[in-house]
Scaffold this motif. Structure first.
Motif, PDB file in Angstrom:
ATOM      1  N   ALA A 164       2.122   9.674  -3.930  1.00  0.00           N
ATOM      2  CA  ALA A 164       3.483   9.173  -3.724  1.00  0.00           C
ATOM      3  C   ALA A 164       3.636   8.616  -2.320  1.00  0.00           C
ATOM      4  O   ALA A 164       3.041   9.115  -1.365  1.00  0.00           O
ATOM      5  N   CYS A 165       4.444   7.571  -2.224  1.00  0.00           N
ATOM      6  CA  CYS A 165       4.831   7.015  -0.929  1.00  0.00           C
ATOM      7  C   CYS A 165       6.341   6.887  -0.914  1.00  0.00           C
ATOM      8  O   CYS A 165       6.926   6.284  -1.824  1.00  0.00           O
ATOM      9  N   PHE A 170       3.892  -2.611  -3.539  1.00  0.00           N
ATOM     10  CA  PHE A 170       2.740  -3.109  -4.277  1.00  0.00           C
ATOM     11  C   PHE A 170       1.430  -2.652  -3.652  1.00  0.00           C
ATOM     12  O   PHE A 170       0.458  -2.379  -4.361  1.00  0.00           O
ATOM     13  N   LYS A 171       1.387  -2.586  -2.339  1.00  0.00           N
ATOM     14  CA  LYS A 171       0.168  -2.123  -1.680  1.00  0.00           C
ATOM     15  C   LYS A 171      -0.130  -0.676  -2.067  1.00  0.00           C
ATOM     16  O   LYS A 171      -1.273  -0.314  -2.346  1.00  0.00           O
ATOM     17  N   HIS A 172       0.910   0.165  -2.087  1.00  0.00           N
ATOM     18  CA  HIS A 172       0.696   1.565  -2.449  1.00  0.00           C
ATOM     19  C   HIS A 172       0.309   1.720  -3.920  1.00  0.00           C
ATOM     20  O   HIS A 172      -0.618   2.466  -4.252  1.00  0.00           O
ATOM     21  N   GLU A 206      -2.560  11.949  -1.890  1.00  0.00           N
ATOM     22  CA  GLU A 206      -1.911  11.242  -0.785  1.00  0.00           C
ATOM     23  C   GLU A 206      -0.387  11.275  -0.949  1.00  0.00           C
ATOM     24  O   GLU A 206       0.148  10.850  -1.965  1.00  0.00           O
ATOM     25  N   TYR A 207       0.290  11.782   0.071  1.00  0.00           N
ATOM     26  CA  TYR A 207       1.754  11.699   0.164  1.00  0.00           C
ATOM     27  C   TYR A 207       2.079  11.055   1.504  1.00  0.00           C
ATOM     28  O   TYR A 207       1.693  11.561   2.557  1.00  0.00           O
ATOM     29  N   ALA A 217       0.815   6.518 -10.081  1.00  0.00           N
ATOM     30  CA  ALA A 217       1.296   6.635  -8.704  1.00  0.00           C
ATOM     31  C   ALA A 217       2.779   6.293  -8.698  1.00  0.00           C
ATOM     32  O   ALA A 217       3.272   5.606  -9.594  1.00  0.00           O
ATOM     33  N   ILE A 218       3.492   6.766  -7.659  1.00  0.00           N
ATOM     34  CA  ILE A 218       4.911   6.449  -7.541  1.00  0.00           C
ATOM     35  C   ILE A 218       5.228   5.980  -6.125  1.00  0.00           C
ATOM     36  O   ILE A 218       4.599   6.390  -5.156  1.00  0.00           O
ATOM     37  N   ALA A 219       6.211   5.089  -6.053  1.00  0.00           N
ATOM     38  CA  ALA A 219       6.780   4.654  -4.774  1.00  0.00           C
ATOM     39  C   ALA A 219       8.282   4.898  -4.848  1.00  0.00           C
ATOM     40  O   ALA A 219       8.935   4.508  -5.820  1.00  0.00           O
TER      41      ALA A 219
END
Length: 249
Positions: free
Chosen positions: A139-140, A218-220, A191-192, A96-98
């Motif tokens: 990604a978020c 961190f939550k994402h 999820e984006y 996953a990426i933030a």
């Protein structure tokens, strides 16, 4: 991954408390402007930042025994550019990426050459972009609600403005929308998300202290649904910072 201010150690220290709480290892490489002037785009000019990161991850494994074949990634500003492009180039390595307030983005458009779209670039031999793979990486994107200035650090061209918008908020929204549409066209439910951080401009420090950036990251990255893969959050927490730029062999 740091932005053009190259404050890698500062970012790692801001994340230390939550890293310890979540039990994750923070790896914060420093890409200097001599060897890696174009790290944001993986290294079209200068050293190949993508290959350098791979070398850093291998070094971490050798030093600590921690497996780095699957990683979660965060990048701020120029680091956000690097992170989403790395995930598009090496999606099987990324859970996953933030992204924090990237200046501009690579879109999932095979009709445009990288870095504007996902068609290969001749100066990045060996790098290809497979939508069926990179559109599976959640990604978020997080941007301060006050981050609307067209400052000197923001890439500004007529072509880019037309494609992506005039400021970091518009560009983030358009990229999230484009990735979501492309994902749905392939039948994915990846999820984006787009998040506005309160009381924050383009300062990393204010995004953390006023906007809660660190907690959102961190939550994402480490609170996924129960059926989603997660490989790092059960590791013993360590903080690893690299005071010198990684070098490509």
């Amino acid at each position: 991954m740091h932005g053009i201010s190259r404050n890698a150690e500062k970012q790692a220290r801001y994340f230390y408390r939550l890293a310890k709480q979540y039990g994750v290892t923070v790896i914060a490489p420093l890409f200097n402007d001599v060897h890696f002037p174009d790290y944001q785009r993986l290294g079209i000019k200068g050293g190949r930042a993508d290959l350098a990161l791979k070398a850093v991850l291998e070094d971490v494994t050798q030093r600590t025994g921690i497996q780095t074949t699957r990683i979660a990634m965060f990048g701020y500003s120029g680091g956000g550019q690097f992170v989403h492009r790395y995930a598009m180039a090496y999606p099987h390595q990324v859970t996953a990426i933030a992204i924090g307030a990237a200046g501009w983005y690579t879109f999932p458009d095979a009709s445009r050459h990288y870095p504007y779209g996902a068609a290969p670039h001749r100066k990045l031999p060996g790098v290809t972009f497979n939508p069926a793979a990179f559109l599976r990486v959640p990604a978020c994107v997080m941007v301060g609600v006050l981050d609307v200035k067209r400052d000197n650090a923001l890439r500004r061209t007529e072509k880019l403005d037309r494609q992506q918008g005039l400021n970091r908020i518009e560009r983030a929204q358009r990229w999230v929308d484009a990735m979501r549409r492309a994902s749905r066209q392939l039948g994915f439910t990846t999820e984006y998300r787009f998040v506005l951080l309160p009381q924050s401009d383009h300062s990393f420090t204010r995004c953390v202290k006023a906007g809660g950036l660190d907690q959102a990251v961190f939550k994402h990255l480490f609170d996924p649904p129960a059926n989603a893969p997660c490989t790092l959050h059960q590791r013993a927490a360590r903080e690893l910072t690299f005071p010198h730029s990684p070098q490509c062999s």
